[in-house]
Scaffold this motif. Structure first.
Motif, PDB file in Angstrom:
ATOM      1  N   HIS B 111       0.755  -1.161   0.031  1.00 44.54           N
ATOM      2  CA  HIS B 111       0.056   0.453   0.173  1.00 44.54           C
ATOM      3  C   HIS B 111       1.111   1.492   0.103  1.00 44.54           C
ATOM      4  O   HIS B 111       0.509   1.996  -0.750  1.00 44.54           O
ATOM      5  CB  HIS B 111      -1.046   0.014   1.164  1.00 44.54           C
ATOM      6  N   SER B 116      -0.479  -1.095  -4.104  1.00 48.45           N
ATOM      7  CA  SER B 116      -1.980  -1.323  -4.558  1.00 48.45           C
ATOM      8  C   SER B 116      -3.229  -0.574  -4.457  1.00 48.45           C
ATOM      9  O   SER B 116      -4.307  -0.684  -5.600  1.00 48.45           O
ATOM     10  CB  SER B 116      -2.780  -1.353  -2.918  1.00 48.45           C
ATOM     11  N   SER B 117      -2.413   1.037  -5.131  1.00 45.91           N
ATOM     12  CA  SER B 117      -3.306   1.853  -6.701  1.00 45.91           C
ATOM     13  C   SER B 117      -2.832   2.043  -7.805  1.00 45.91           C
ATOM     14  O   SER B 117      -4.532   1.721  -8.105  1.00 45.91           O
ATOM     15  CB  SER B 117      -2.255   3.120  -5.836  1.00 45.91           C
ATOM     16  N   ALA B 120      -5.715  -1.073  -8.277  1.00 37.68           N
ATOM     17  CA  ALA B 120      -6.954   0.079  -8.266  1.00 37.68           C
ATOM     18  C   ALA B 120      -7.362   0.204  -9.649  1.00 37.68           C
ATOM     19  O   ALA B 120      -7.905   0.219 -10.122  1.00 37.68           O
ATOM     20  CB  ALA B 120      -7.167   0.791  -6.885  1.00 37.68           C
ATOM     21  N   ALA B 143      -6.179  -5.614 -12.712  1.00 38.20           N
ATOM     22  CA  ALA B 143      -5.554  -5.464 -11.446  1.00 38.20           C
ATOM     23  C   ALA B 143      -3.988  -5.785 -11.497  1.00 38.20           C
ATOM     24  O   ALA B 143      -3.517  -4.941 -10.965  1.00 38.20           O
ATOM     25  CB  ALA B 143      -6.062  -5.465 -10.859  1.00 38.20           C
ATOM     26  N   ALA B 147      -0.953  -2.797 -11.235  1.00 40.21           N
ATOM     27  CA  ALA B 147      -0.199  -2.698 -10.428  1.00 40.21           C
ATOM     28  C   ALA B 147       1.225  -2.941 -10.551  1.00 40.21           C
ATOM     29  O   ALA B 147       2.539  -2.339  -9.699  1.00 40.21           O
ATOM     30  CB  ALA B 147      -0.482  -3.939  -9.037  1.00 40.21           C
ATOM     31  N   MET B 203     -13.285   0.144  -3.648  1.00 34.63           N
ATOM     32  CA  MET B 203     -12.443   0.914  -3.227  1.00 34.63           C
ATOM     33  C   MET B 203     -12.180   0.719  -1.896  1.00 34.63           C
ATOM     34  O   MET B 203     -11.158   0.511  -1.454  1.00 34.63           O
ATOM     35  CB  MET B 203     -11.939   2.302  -3.960  1.00 34.63           C
ATOM     36  N   GLY B 205     -12.112  -0.808   0.433  1.00 34.67           N
ATOM     37  CA  GLY B 205     -12.064  -2.630   0.632  1.00 34.67           C
ATOM     38  C   GLY B 205     -13.215  -3.191   1.669  1.00 34.67           C
ATOM     39  O   GLY B 205     -13.472  -2.515   2.349  1.00 34.67           O
ATOM     40  N   THR B 268      -0.626  -8.725  -4.607  1.00 39.80           N
ATOM     41  CA  THR B 268      -1.478  -7.361  -4.318  1.00 39.80           C
ATOM     42  C   THR B 268      -2.889  -7.032  -5.752  1.00 39.80           C
ATOM     43  O   THR B 268      -3.629  -7.013  -5.342  1.00 39.80           O
ATOM     44  CB  THR B 268      -0.395  -6.445  -4.866  1.00 39.80           C
ATOM     45  N   VAL B 272      -5.989  -6.832  -4.439  1.00 38.52           N
ATOM     46  CA  VAL B 272      -7.084  -6.396  -5.204  1.00 38.52           C
ATOM     47  C   VAL B 272      -7.968  -5.811  -5.387  1.00 38.52           C
ATOM     48  O   VAL B 272      -9.516  -5.717  -5.421  1.00 38.52           O
ATOM     49  CB  VAL B 272      -6.486  -4.691  -5.545  1.00 38.52           C
ATOM     50  N   GLY B 276     -10.487  -4.478  -3.442  1.00 33.82           N
ATOM     51  CA  GLY B 276     -10.197  -3.081  -2.967  1.00 33.82           C
ATOM     52  C   GLY B 276      -8.904  -2.448  -2.635  1.00 33.82           C
ATOM     53  O   GLY B 276      -8.251  -4.014  -1.881  1.00 33.82           O
ATOM     54  N   ILE B 277      -9.215  -2.195  -1.472  1.00 34.16           N
ATOM     55  CA  ILE B 277      -7.318  -1.333  -1.285  1.00 34.16           C
ATOM     56  C   ILE B 277      -7.575  -1.538   0.171  1.00 34.16           C
ATOM     57  O   ILE B 277      -8.686  -1.240   1.276  1.00 34.16           O
ATOM     58  CB  ILE B 277      -7.059   0.115  -1.853  1.00 34.16           C
TER      59      ILE B 277
END
Lengths: 265, 350
Positions: B111, B116-117, B120, B143, B147, B203, B205, B268, B272, B276-277
């Motif tokens: 993260h 993670s972003s 997403a 995803a 990532a 998103m 989570g 990851t 995700v 989600g995150i």
């Protein structure tokens, strides 16, 4: 405890340049070292000592020239095969990830393991124990590296290198940050190990005391290579370090001793 | 030669307790699973939980003493959700532990490093804009590539800014994370408003979308990646000592680090896509684990997976019960705990 014979080392016109077009950090270095000899690399800051060591443990690839290990070009060998013959004790300080002394020393077995996983084995454990004993670290085996003093850590890194069972051992300033007693212990270890050893050293008197051969570098150039008493003469040392060097004979300890003074303008 | 020890030698607590710890971990994991399935708006007894499980695994073994409704709650909703929680927790724990070794950075976390972003971003692109043209695999694949892209950016930025030190690498990750999140938010803004609402909630989570027929994807990725990482435990140990030393041990340092980052992006990204995150699990878990089992990655990796799984099971229990009947996004829970842990870690390191 060394299972492997000391290795022969030869450098043939080795140069190294950081980037194309810039001046080389190390120029055309040629030397040969017979198995079992101790070579000291000395010179002022920025002389190219560390660069030379990196070329020996296959971290840098020579821009030109070759490094031969027992007659084999180290860049024609796999990284792992080089690692089976060459171990290095560097200045890097491990991040404290809660590894114990024994676990760090056991890292020396990494290049000898085959295939996936392949940890342990009675022979590995024996070698690791041997290396711990050699450096008097048995009592520290289960301690975390982070809890040790600088001198103890240095011994752990040497034990790790010995567990690698190398034929050539490379040491980068092994006496740095150690008190006198620990410095002397490291020097005695260097003398006693039946390996070919290349070590960089700051202290010229120390180098003269422990090395069979000395390579004197300045700005990447070789100013001398050979036995300490010929290479570390007053003229060469003065030139290399930009100081006035004087070599006295200490009658009581029966050794030569260099002292240094700033040059008069 | 003889080198005498200069300090008296206190014998450190030996790790004979290791099998006990391992067994304890499994027991706590199973108990947490049982707990997570029984707790909720409708409370179900532990006996029923295991009864339903046994009955599903071996039909006819036990007589069903529970209602159809209970069975549906346990089997169709809570079990897949709890299993997903375990997989996501285990996966993020593994990624955190591995990244910490190859960056020699105790603050490395998927993260914090923006991975993670990136995941997403990829998932949102698939959900709101490209459509699921590759079927169920579309979102996880996007995803993963998202990532991977964020990982590449972080590595690139840290190289350009020469930010290899612990703190600066995290700063590079945070910077990349901001940029990627900005792009992801733009995608949400440009997307269909009704769908966007769902995406925003996802998103933050949440494990509420867990379904049996989709669990196979995170499971396969987790087992394959986890197995590979475990087979490289020795190299991960060596990486904690330093790049040059690791290279003198015959490890192709640059390539190995890239591979670990790619595997981290894979885990990851897929996690995700399904949850989600969920931040900070990868940061916290390895630290707790090292206190329990020491630093050898042969133990750190499996223990991180188990502790991560337990942690996320409980985080999800809190998420479901704290404001029942509403589900709080689980990312809120882990973010809160993780942020506090991060502060504690900062204080401890100085």
């Amino acid at each position: 405890m060394t299972a492997q014979a000391a290795a022969g080392l030869e450098l043939e016109g080795v140069s190294w340049t950081l980037k194309k077009g810039t001046s080389p950090i190390l120029m055309e270095t040629t030397l040969a070292l017979n198995p079992g000899r101790v070579l000291g690399i000395v010179g002022p800051n920025g002389a190219g000592k560390t660069t030379l060591l990196r070329l020996l443990y296959r971290y840098y690839r020579p821009t030109s020239g070759r490094v031969w290990l027992d007659g084999e070009d180290i860049w024609r060998m796999s990284a792992r095969n080089v690692a089976r013959k060459v171990a290095a004790v560097l200045q890097e300080q491990p991040t404290d990830f809660a590894l114990t002394v024994r676990e760090i020393v056991a890292l020396g077995r990494t290049p000898h393991r085959s295939g996936l996983g392949g940890f342990g084995g009675a022979r590995d454990a024996e070698i690791v124990d041997g290396a711990l004993d050699r450096l008097a670290l048995r009592g520290f085996a289960d301690r975390h590296l982070g809890t040790l003093s600088g001198g103890e850590r240095q011994r752990v890194m040497v034990a790790r290198a010995l567990a690698q069972e190398p034929g050539l051992l490379i040491l980068d300033e092994p006496t740095n940050h150690l008190d006198i007693r620990h410095q002397l212990e490291v020097l005695r270890l260097i003398r006693d190990l039946p390996l070919t050893i290349v070590t960089s050293l700051h202290d010229l008197n120390m180098a003269a005391g422990v090395c069979d051969d000395v390579l004197l570098l300045k700005s990447g150039r070789t100013l001398g290579f050979g036995p300490p008493h010929t290479v570390l003469c007053e003229a060469s040392v003065s030139r290399a370090f930009d100081v006035d060097a004087r070599r006295d004979h200490l009658s009581l300890s029966a050794t030569d001793h260099l002292t240094f003074h700033l040059q008069e303008e | 030669m003889t080198v005498e020890s200069t300090t008296p030698v206190p014998k450190r607590r030996t790790l004979k307790a290791l099998p006990v710890l391992a067994a304890g971990g499994i027991v706590v994991l199973l108990a947490s699973l049982s707990m997570a399935v029984s707790v909720g708006a409708v409370s179900v007894s532990a006996g029923t939980v295991w009864g339903v499980l046994l009955n599903k695994l071996m039909p006819g073994m036990i007589e069903a003493t529970w209602s159809q409704g209970r069975e549906a709650i346990v089997w169709d909703i809570r079990f897949p959700r709890a299993l997903l929680a375990m997989m996501v927790g285990a996966g993020l724990g593994l990624v955190g532990a591995s990244l910490q070794a190859v960056t020699r950075n105790p603050l490395a976390d998927p993260h914090l490093l923006g991975i993670s972003s990136g995941g997403a971003f990829g998932a949102i692109l698939a959900l709101l804009h490209t459509g699921l043209f590759l079927g169920l695999l579309t979102v996880p694949l996007f995803a993963f590539f998202g990532a991977l892209m964020a990982t590449g950016l972080v590595l690139g930025v840290s190289r350009i800014a020469d930010a290899t030190s612990a703190d600066r690498l995290v700063l590079a990750g945070v910077a990349v994370s901001f940029i990627v999140m900005a792009a992801a938010n733009l995608l949400i803004f440009l997307g269909d408003p009704r769908a966007s609402h769902t995406v925003v909630f996802w998103m933050l989570g949440g494990l509420g979308l867990a379904r049996w027929d989709q669990l196979i994807y995170p499971l396969v990725i987790l087992l394959a990646s986890g197995g590979w990482l475990l087979s490289r435990a020795g190299a991960l140990n060596a990486m904690t000592v330093g790049d040059e030393t690791a290279s003198t041990l015959g490890i192709p340092v640059a390539r190995f680090r890239l591979l670990v980052f790619a595997v981290g992006a894979l885990i990851t990204g897929v996690m995700v896509a399904f949850s989600g995150i969920i931040g900070f699990v990868g940061l916290m878990v390895p630290h707790i684990v090292r206190m329990l089992v020491g630093g050898d990655y042969r133990r750190v990796l499996p223990a991180s997976a188990v502790v991560g799984a337990i942690f996320l099971l409980w985080a999800d229990v809190v998420a479901r019960t704290a404001m029942a009947p509403e589900d709080i996004p689980i990312g809120v829970i882990t973010g809160l705990i993780g942020g506090l842990f991060f502060i504690w870690l900062l204080g401890r390191r100085r």
